[in-house]
Design an enzyme around this catalytic site. Structure first.
Site, short mmCIF file in Angstrom:
data_model
loop_
_atom_site.label_atom_id
_atom_site.label_comp_id
_atom_site.label_asym_id
_atom_site.label_seq_id
_atom_site.Cartn_x
_atom_site.Cartn_y
_atom_site.Cartn_z
N THR A 1 7.09 -9.04 -1.41
CA THR A 1 6.54 -8.06 -2.23
C THR A 1 7.57 -7.04 -1.72
O THR A 1 7.63 -6.68 -0.46
CB THR A 1 5.16 -7.76 -2.25
N GLY B 1 0.89 -8.15 5.60
CA GLY B 1 -0.20 -7.78 6.69
C GLY B 1 0.33 -7.85 7.96
O GLY B 1 1.27 -8.82 8.26
N GLU C 1 -0.78 -11.42 -4.00
CA GLU C 1 -0.57 -12.78 -4.24
C GLU C 1 -0.30 -13.15 -5.74
O GLU C 1 -0.69 -14.32 -6.29
CB GLU C 1 -1.24 -13.89 -3.41
#
Length: 552
Positions: free
Chosen positions: A34, A73, A316
């Site tokens: 992303t 993350g 996601e």
């Protein structure tokens, strides 16, 4: 996603090098796909990887601000490697997105390597410990072998060898979406335990004079809030296991060169991720509200659970976009049926029963309700198809027609997903009943029926539109729903305990097994630094001077 991508998208030689490093935490990694300006639209990603045949290296660049990787993350301060998804350029041509493994920090000092700009993105609504980060590159070089080459490859001279299917690159996303279904189910299960246990401890009001205050779990309105979430927790955990087994079977077929079931798996993982996270987010919030003011306390752990699940509605794959992905599969299937092709994937075989006029009649039974949901899904798919074709016939392009029909397409996907959940939950409990005690089997069948009746009542407008259900049928379902609440009440705490969470995992003042709700709330309150002294320094600094000025 880091290890899953290594396992799924590296060739054998690459896996031999990188999988041990990842498993032994020598390479601590994340998945950087992303970007600041693009998320679900993968073809719009802007990060570039340009091949230099003279040095046999890829040159990574972040050409614009919106090309910065955003959200991975652990990226902020933790990881030293990334799977970076970038637009591949070789021999002067763009070959679309490809994954690369990239070391971004020195393995001794942990300093970012030259040409790498990395940091943390700041506070979020929830998920505060995920250390989400941003990442940019400036002429950063990596070896040719760092391109993940199980499916596609760049030769030493720059020749690009394309994968036999572009969808294989998205394999990691499918695996992660399947995991999200299981994660969301677990989070809802935890919320249900907390709310049900609290409702068994909490006493409120005095409906009968001179009698003790009843447990709030005895109020039918409280049962309505909570019992559906017990049922949903069990349903989605069962569906999650079923989806995992389905995925393993498809991945085995893919490894043998058979890609026939990949579109169906993609459609399943998209719609189930969307609907399950949506249902679980709503369910956790319902559990929080069922705990009154104490549910708003951070120590209840319900706000944290809500933050985790609501985030999953976006990451996601944003849920609306995923439902539209499933809709493409459903419309292709409907086109097959119209063309006379009856060789359909297993999860859409039911559509054949509704493609032509049928003598189907509604029944207030488990199978009757499931068939009703099938009728709704088929009707919505047909309506969405007809709407899209009408716009095409009026001169709109395929893209314009798709956009104009998108609301109906999303609804069709959600209806199809509801069929899958209801069928799998009912079938798996029925199958398991043969190995269970009669008492346990009966209670689990009550949960299945509660789930089915709940959603039949929630979707009664659609069922009235696409099935032969009558007003009397709906009235009977309402009565049966209340009967099921009464039947489940004696076993409600046991059904919640059956999720089998330790207190250390629940981490809740309201949901601990020992029922010491009020003692735990006070214990947590006394831990606050604001209770360290009887008079806080703010009194002398702000409040007392304010009073003194006010006297003037």
């Amino acid at each position: 996603m880091f290890i899953a991508t290594i396992w799924g998208l590296m060739n054998d030689e690459q896996k031999a090098e990188w999988l041990p490093k990842a498993m032994e935490m020598k390479a601590i990694g994340t998945y950087a796909q992303t970007e600041l300006g693009h998320g679900t639209f993968l073809r719009g990603l802007e990060t570039t990887a340009t091949y230099d045949p003279e040095t046999e290296e890829f040159i990574l660049n972040t050409p614009t601000l919106t090309a910065y990787k955003w959200w991975p993350g652990g990226l902020g301060h933790t990881v030293n490697h990334c799977i970076v998804v970038a637009q591949l350029y070789t021999q002067g041509k763009c070959h679309g997105i490809q994954p690369f493994i990239v070391q971004i920090r020195d393995l001794e000092t942990h300093m970012p390597l030259p040409g790498v700009h990395v940091g943390e993105i700041g506070p979020k609504m929830g998920f505060q410990t995920a250390n989400n980060g941003f990442l940019g590159f400036k002429n950063f070089r990596i070896p040719r072998k760092n391109m993940l080459m199980r499916n596609s490859e760049v030769k030493k001279d720059g020749t690009f060898v394309r994968s036999r299917s572009d969808k294989l690159t998205y394999g990691t996303m499918v695996i992660v979406r399947v995991n999200i279904v299981n994660d969301a189910a677990m989070q809802l299960s935890a919320a249900a335990i907390i709310a049900v246990r609290y409702s068994a401890v909490r006493h409120q009001s005095q409906p009968k004079p001179n009698e003790p205050e009843p447990q709030i779990l005895d109020y039918v309105t409280q049962q309505r809030k909570l019992f559906i979430n017990i049922a949903t927790g069990h349903a989605l955990r069962i569906v999650g296991r079923w989806l995992w087994k389905t995925m393993l079977g498809v991945l085995q077929n893919i490894s043998e060169g058979n890609l026939e079931q990949l579109p169906e798996l993609h459609a399943l993982s998209c719609c189930l991720k969307a609907v399950c996270t949506q249902d679980c987010t709503a369910g956790i919030e319902q559990c929080r509200l069922a705990c009154g003011g104490h549910g708003y306390m951070k120590s209840s752990n319900l706000p944290l659970l809500y933050g985790l699940t609501t985030a999953a509605m976006t990451y996601e794959g944003e849920n609306t976009v995923l439902l539209l992905q499933t809709a493409r599969f459903l419309l292709k299937t409907w086109t097959q049926i119209l063309e006379g092709d009856t060789k359909l994937n297993p999860t859409v075989l039911y559509l054949l029963n509704f493609a032509k006029p049928t003598d189907y009649r509604w029944e207030n039974t488990n199978q009757g309700i499931i068939k009703g949901f099938q009728a709704v899904a088929a009707g919505k798919i047909k309506t969405a198809y007809d709407t899209a074709m009408k716009h095409v016939g009026a001169g709109k392009s395929q893209e314009e027609a798709w956009n104009l029909a998108s609301i109906q397409l999303v609804e069709a996907s959600e209806a199809h997903c509801r069929v899958i959940i209801c069928e799998v939950f009912s079938n798996e409990i029925q199958r398991a009943s043969n190995t269970l005690s009669p008492n346990l089997s009966r209670v689990l069948q009550q949960l299945v029926e509660l789930y089915l009746v709940h959603w039949a009542l929630e979707k009664k407008g659609d069922i009235l539109l696409y099935s032969t259900i009558s007003r009397d049928d709906i009235a009977a379902l309402r009565i049966r729903y209340e009967e099921l609440l009464a039947l489940i009440r004696p076993n409600a705490v046991g059904l919640a305990d059956g999720f089998d969470f330790r207190d250390e995992v629940l981490n809740s003042t309201l949901g601990a097994y020992d029922g010491r709700v009020y003692e735990r709330l006070m214990e947590e309150a006394l831990k606050s630094p604001l209770n360290a002294e009887p008079v806080n320094s703010s009194f002398h600094k702000y409040i007392k001077p304010f009073w003194e000025k006010a006297k003037l």
